[in-house]
Design a protein around this motif. Structure first.
Motif, mmCIF file in Angstrom:
data_model
loop_
_atom_site.group_PDB
_atom_site.id
_atom_site.type_symbol
_atom_site.label_atom_id
_atom_site.label_comp_id
_atom_site.label_asym_id
_atom_site.label_seq_id
_atom_site.Cartn_x
_atom_site.Cartn_y
_atom_site.Cartn_z
ATOM 1 N N PRO A 154 0.633 -1.252 0.054
ATOM 2 C CA PRO A 154 0.192 0.017 0.153
ATOM 3 C C PRO A 154 0.863 1.186 -0.043
ATOM 4 O O PRO A 154 1.261 1.856 1.155
ATOM 5 N N LEU A 161 0.288 4.163 2.335
ATOM 6 C CA LEU A 161 -1.114 4.566 2.408
ATOM 7 C C LEU A 161 -1.663 3.228 3.128
ATOM 8 O O LEU A 161 -0.984 2.323 3.319
ATOM 9 N N PRO A 162 -2.755 3.553 3.644
ATOM 10 C CA PRO A 162 -3.710 2.464 4.256
ATOM 11 C C PRO A 162 -3.991 1.286 3.306
ATOM 12 O O PRO A 162 -3.717 1.354 2.134
ATOM 13 N N THR A 217 -5.493 -1.493 0.790
ATOM 14 C CA THR A 217 -6.506 -1.317 -0.245
ATOM 15 C C THR A 217 -7.118 0.124 -0.481
ATOM 16 O O THR A 217 -8.321 0.237 -0.123
ATOM 17 N N PRO A 218 -6.213 0.875 -0.833
ATOM 18 C CA PRO A 218 -6.670 2.503 -1.067
ATOM 19 C C PRO A 218 -7.567 2.567 -2.510
ATOM 20 O O PRO A 218 -8.650 3.402 -2.282
ATOM 21 N N GLY A 255 -7.767 6.735 -2.572
ATOM 22 C CA GLY A 255 -8.848 6.272 -1.448
ATOM 23 C C GLY A 255 -10.164 6.094 -1.706
ATOM 24 O O GLY A 255 -10.610 6.587 -2.780
ATOM 25 N N TYR A 296 -13.087 1.440 2.192
ATOM 26 C CA TYR A 296 -11.973 0.740 3.062
ATOM 27 C C TYR A 296 -10.948 1.690 3.638
ATOM 28 O O TYR A 296 -10.259 1.555 4.616
ATOM 29 N N THR A 297 -10.960 2.991 3.093
ATOM 30 C CA THR A 297 -10.055 3.845 3.479
ATOM 31 C C THR A 297 -10.592 5.315 3.442
ATOM 32 O O THR A 297 -11.434 5.535 2.825
ATOM 33 N N ARG A 319 -7.244 10.749 1.005
ATOM 34 C CA ARG A 319 -5.906 11.353 0.893
ATOM 35 C C ARG A 319 -5.727 12.051 -0.161
ATOM 36 O O ARG A 319 -5.700 11.635 -1.278
ATOM 37 N N GLU A 373 -6.464 14.689 4.701
ATOM 38 C CA GLU A 373 -7.110 13.339 4.646
ATOM 39 C C GLU A 373 -8.422 13.520 5.374
ATOM 40 O O GLU A 373 -8.604 14.337 6.426
ATOM 41 N N ARG A 420 -13.561 6.961 7.157
ATOM 42 C CA ARG A 420 -13.460 6.351 5.783
ATOM 43 C C ARG A 420 -14.537 6.715 4.998
ATOM 44 O O ARG A 420 -15.607 6.953 5.542
#
Length: 331
Positions: free
Chosen positions: A73, A91-92, A94-95, A108, A113-114, A117, A129, A133
Motif C-alpha cells: 500500500p 497508504l492504508p 486497499t486504497p 482512497g 476501505y480507507t 487522502r 485526509e 473512511r
C-alpha cells in the motif's frame, strides 16, 4: 485497415488497471512485479522498474507516472522519462482510487476501505485526509475539486481539492450506479457531467446550477458504467453493445448489438468506429452504427487504449499488441 505493428510479451494475464497510454509513452505492468515504459512506435523498452504486483491504478500526468501496487500500500511517483522514483507515500491497505486534479493527487475511497487522502503532485506531501473512511465511486476532477458519490445513493458532492471540504451537492433523480472497476461519471463539457443512475438513466449536473436533471432514459438496461464520447456522440454501454445518443439533448441515434460483451472504449475511424469484444475481435461499425465487418486480433482482450486516431494498444492474453488503424480508401 487493421495491421498488427508489434507485440510485447507480458508473461502474465493482462489487467486494465496496469495500462496507461499517452501520445509518446506506453506504460504497462508485466512479469508479476515490473512496470515498463515502451516506445509506442516500435515497442522498444525505455525503462523497467520493480513496482509490485497487479497495480490498482496507473496514471500518467505530465512528465510523471503514478502507480499503486496491490501487494504494497504505497503511492509511487516516477519520472516518466527514466522510471526513477521521485517520491513515494505510504497508504492504508486497499486504497483503490487514484485521480489527479491540477497539482493534487487524490487516493482512497474504494469500497469504503480507507479515508480520502490528498497529496501534492510535486513533492508527495500529504495535504489533507478525511477523518473517517469514505465510500465513493471513482472521483472525477471538477472545477477546483472532485466529484464524489456513494454507490446506490442519490447525492453527489463536490469537494475542494485544497482542503477536502464540501463545496456543493446535488440530488440525483435515481441512485448512482456502482462501477467497481471504472467510472460512473463522465465529463462532457466545461463544468458539465453525466452520471449513470438506476437501470437505464443518465443524470446531468452543471457546476453553475444547484439542481440535477434526468438527461436520458434508455430503452433497455445499461451497464453500470459512465458513457463514452466518440465521433461527437455519447455511447451508453449495454451488456452486448451501446445505446448511442446526441450529447446535447440526449436524442437516440441508434443502438449497437455485437452479440458479446465489449471491453469498452469506442474509437472513431475515417469511415466509422471500432469497438472491441472480450473474445479478441475488433468490430468495425459504419458511421451510422451498422456492423460492417470484424477482425480478430487476439484470443482475448482485457483492455484497449489509444492516444492517437491511427493506433490502438490492446492488453491481450499474455501480451500487449500495437494495432495500426489505416484508412481503407488510402491503403
Amino acid at each position: 485497415m487493421i495491421d498488427i505493428e508489434w507485440e510485447h510479451p507480458l508473461h502474465q494475464r493482462g489487467v486494465a488497471s496496469g495500462l496507461a497510454v499517452t501520445s509518446g509513452h506506453v506504460i504497462v505492468h508485466e512479469r508479476s512485479t515490473r512496470l515498463v515504459s515502451l516506445d509506442p512506435s516500435d515497442g522498444a523498452v525505455r525503462w523497467d522498474v520493480p513496482i509490485g504486483t497487479w497495480p490498482r491504478a496507473v496514471a500518467v500526468v505530465g512528465e510523471r507516472c503514478l502507480v499503486i501496487p496491490q501487494n504494497n500500500p504505497r503511492l509511487s511517483c516516477l519520472d516518466l522519462a527514466t522510471g526513477r522514483e521521485i517520491w513515494s507515500a505510504d497508504l492504508p491497505a486497499t486504497p483503490g482510487h487514484l485521480v489527479v486534479s491540477a497539482n493534487v493527487v487524490l487516493v482512497g475511497g474504494w469500497r469504503g476501505y480507507t479515508p480520502l487522502r490528498a497529496f501534492d503532485l510535486a513533492t508527495g506531501r500529504l495535504r489533507w485526509e478525511t477523518e473517517q473512511r469514505i465510500r465513493t465511486v471513482l472521483p472525477v476532477p471538477a472545477g477546483d475539486g472532485f466529484l464524489i458519490g456513494v454507490p446506490g445513493d442519490i447525492r453527489v458532492r463536490l469537494i475542494d481539492r485544497h482542503d477536502g471540504r464540501v463545496r456543493a451537492a446535488w440530488r440525483l433523480p435515481q441512485p448512482l450506479v456502482d462501477n467497481d472497476a471504472g467510472s460512473s461519471i463522465a465529463t462532457v463539457g466545461p463544468g458539465r457531467f453525466l452520471l449513470r443512475c438506476g437501470r437505464r438513466a443518465l443524470a446531468e449536473i452543471d457546476l453553475s446550477s444547484d439542481t440535477a436533471r434526468e438527461f436520458v432514459q434508455a430503452e433497455t438496461d445499461l451497464v453500470a458504467a459512465a458513457p463514452e464520447q466518440a465521433g461527437g456522440l455519447l455511447w451508453l454501454p449495454e451488456p452486448r453493445g451501446y445505446t448511442v445518443v446526441d450529447p446535447a439533448g440526449g436524442r437516440l441515434q441508434w443502438r449497437v448489438d455485437v452479440g458479446e460483451r465489449l471491453v469498452g472504449q469506442v474509437f472513431p475511424t475515417a469511415d466509422g468506429f471500432l469497438v472491441a469484444g472480450i473474445s479478441g475481435v475488433l468490430f468495425h461499425l459504419t458511421s451510422d452504427g451498422r456492423l460492417a465487418n470484424r477482425t480478430r486480433v487476439a484470443r482475448r482482450i482485457w483492455a484497449l487504449r489509444s492516444a492517437a486516431p491511427d493506433r490502438l494498444f490492446a492488453v491481450a492474453k499474455g501480451s500487449l499488441i500495437a494495432i495500426a488503424v489505416r484508412n481503407s480508401a488510402g491503403s
